[in-house]
Design an enzyme around this catalytic site. Structure first.
Site, short mmCIF file in Angstrom:
data_model
loop_
_atom_site.label_atom_id
_atom_site.label_comp_id
_atom_site.label_asym_id
_atom_site.label_seq_id
_atom_site.Cartn_x
_atom_site.Cartn_y
_atom_site.Cartn_z
N SER A 298 -76.61 1.34 48.52
CA SER A 298 -76.85 -0.08 48.23
C SER A 298 -77.70 -0.23 46.98
O SER A 298 -78.53 0.62 46.67
CB SER A 298 -77.56 -0.74 49.41
OG SER A 298 -76.73 -0.75 50.55
N HIS B 168 -82.63 0.10 52.87
CA HIS B 168 -81.34 0.61 53.34
C HIS B 168 -81.35 2.13 53.45
O HIS B 168 -80.82 2.70 54.39
CB HIS B 168 -80.22 0.17 52.40
CG HIS B 168 -79.61 -1.15 52.75
ND1 HIS B 168 -78.97 -1.39 53.94
CD2 HIS B 168 -79.54 -2.30 52.05
CE1 HIS B 168 -78.53 -2.63 53.97
NE2 HIS B 168 -78.87 -3.21 52.84
N GLU C 119 -74.24 -3.96 42.32
CA GLU C 119 -73.59 -4.44 43.54
C GLU C 119 -74.06 -5.87 43.84
O GLU C 119 -73.26 -6.77 44.07
CB GLU C 119 -73.94 -3.54 44.71
CG GLU C 119 -73.38 -4.01 46.04
CD GLU C 119 -73.90 -3.20 47.22
OE1 GLU C 119 -73.31 -3.31 48.31
OE2 GLU C 119 -74.91 -2.48 47.06
N HIS C 120 -75.36 -6.06 43.86
CA HIS C 120 -75.96 -7.38 44.06
C HIS C 120 -76.78 -7.74 42.83
O HIS C 120 -77.60 -6.93 42.37
CB HIS C 120 -76.90 -7.39 45.28
CG HIS C 120 -76.24 -6.96 46.54
ND1 HIS C 120 -76.40 -5.70 47.07
CD2 HIS C 120 -75.42 -7.62 47.39
CE1 HIS C 120 -75.71 -5.59 48.20
NE2 HIS C 120 -75.10 -6.75 48.41
N ASP D 186 -75.88 -11.10 53.12
CA ASP D 186 -75.66 -10.14 54.20
C ASP D 186 -75.26 -10.82 55.51
O ASP D 186 -74.38 -10.34 56.23
CB ASP D 186 -76.93 -9.33 54.47
CG ASP D 186 -77.16 -8.26 53.43
OD1 ASP D 186 -76.34 -8.12 52.52
OD2 ASP D 186 -78.18 -7.55 53.54
N GLU E 20 -41.59 6.90 21.99
CA GLU E 20 -41.98 7.87 23.02
C GLU E 20 -40.93 8.94 23.23
O GLU E 20 -41.04 9.77 24.14
CB GLU E 20 -42.26 7.14 24.34
CG GLU E 20 -43.47 6.24 24.30
CD GLU E 20 -43.88 5.75 25.68
OE1 GLU E 20 -45.06 5.87 26.01
OE2 GLU E 20 -42.99 5.27 26.43
N HIS F 148 -34.17 5.61 28.01
CA HIS F 148 -34.76 4.28 28.15
C HIS F 148 -34.18 3.33 27.10
O HIS F 148 -33.82 2.19 27.39
CB HIS F 148 -36.29 4.34 27.98
CG HIS F 148 -37.02 4.83 29.17
ND1 HIS F 148 -36.86 6.08 29.71
CD2 HIS F 148 -37.95 4.20 29.96
CE1 HIS F 148 -37.66 6.22 30.76
NE2 HIS F 148 -38.33 5.09 30.93
#
Length: 207
Positions: free
Chosen positions: A12, A37, A101-102, A135, A189, A194
């Site tokens: 966390s 955490h 994350e936060h 949360d 390519e 193709h």
């Protein structure tokens, strides 16, 4: 092996952007709420105020004493950061690079700063938007990317469990317009088959 329900994720983490008017007790509580955490949790404070860090450290020490998981939180704090930058814009730029994350934006212009967020799992705007609300009660997604995966991933949602199928249909006008582009790229390519799949159709149309 079943359906994977998670994304690349690690411990966390929270990043708090704060200005000189932010309440140090609020900031300390937000940092500790992630630190408890686990010892590998990452908490970061980024501010444009030279006075805030010392006040926050004092508040963290005071609040830490009363936590049941204080030993765990203390270990997480040992690996965490307080960074002072020149401006709130610099703070936001750092946050977008860090991709937390936060992200808690505890500034007088929190809404304005929030408009510049491009990399974060979940954003908490203003002094009363604590991460704990996300949360438990505010209803936002809580399965979020960590370890900078917020650069590439969103939180898990219903779409994460949906299968998507692409459908496409080109008519003669469509292949006439796109065909030469496809031929050029396929030839570049060295994928002659193709190219031929397009060329044979273009030749049929031109007859």
């Amino acid at each position: 092996d079943g359906i994977p329900i998670d994304m690349p994720a690690g411990p966390s983490e929270v990043l708090v952007i704060a200005d000189m008017n932010a309440d140090p007790d609020f900031i300390a509580a937000d940092l500790l709420s992630q630190a408890e955490h686990g010892p590998d949790s990452q908490v970061v404070l980024v501010t444009d105020s030279e006075d805030i860090p010392e006040k926050v450290i004092t508040a963290v020490k005071a609040q830490l004493r009363d936590l049941p998981r204080k030993e765990i939180a203390a270990k997480a704090l040992d690996n965490s950061l307080i960074i002072v930058l020149q401006s709130l814009k610099d703070c936001l730029d750092f946050s977008n690079t860090w991709a937390p994350e936060h992200l808690i934006i505890n500034t007088g212009n929190s809404r304005e700063l929030a408009e510049g967020v491009v990399n974060a799992g979940s954003v908490f705007i203003g002094p009363y938007s604590c991460e704990s609300a996300g949360d438990y009660a505010s209803g936002t997604n809580h399965t979020l990317p960590t370890n900078r995966f917020a650069i590439n991933y969103s939180g898990v949602s219903v779409e994460s469990f949906m299968k998507k199928i692409s459908f496409q249909e080109l008519n003669t006008e469509g292949i006439r317009i796109l065909g030469p582009v496809i031929e050029t790229m396929a030839e570049a390519e060295n994928l002659r088959a193709h190219r031929n799949a397009v060329s044979i159709r273009l030749n049929r149309i031109r007859k």
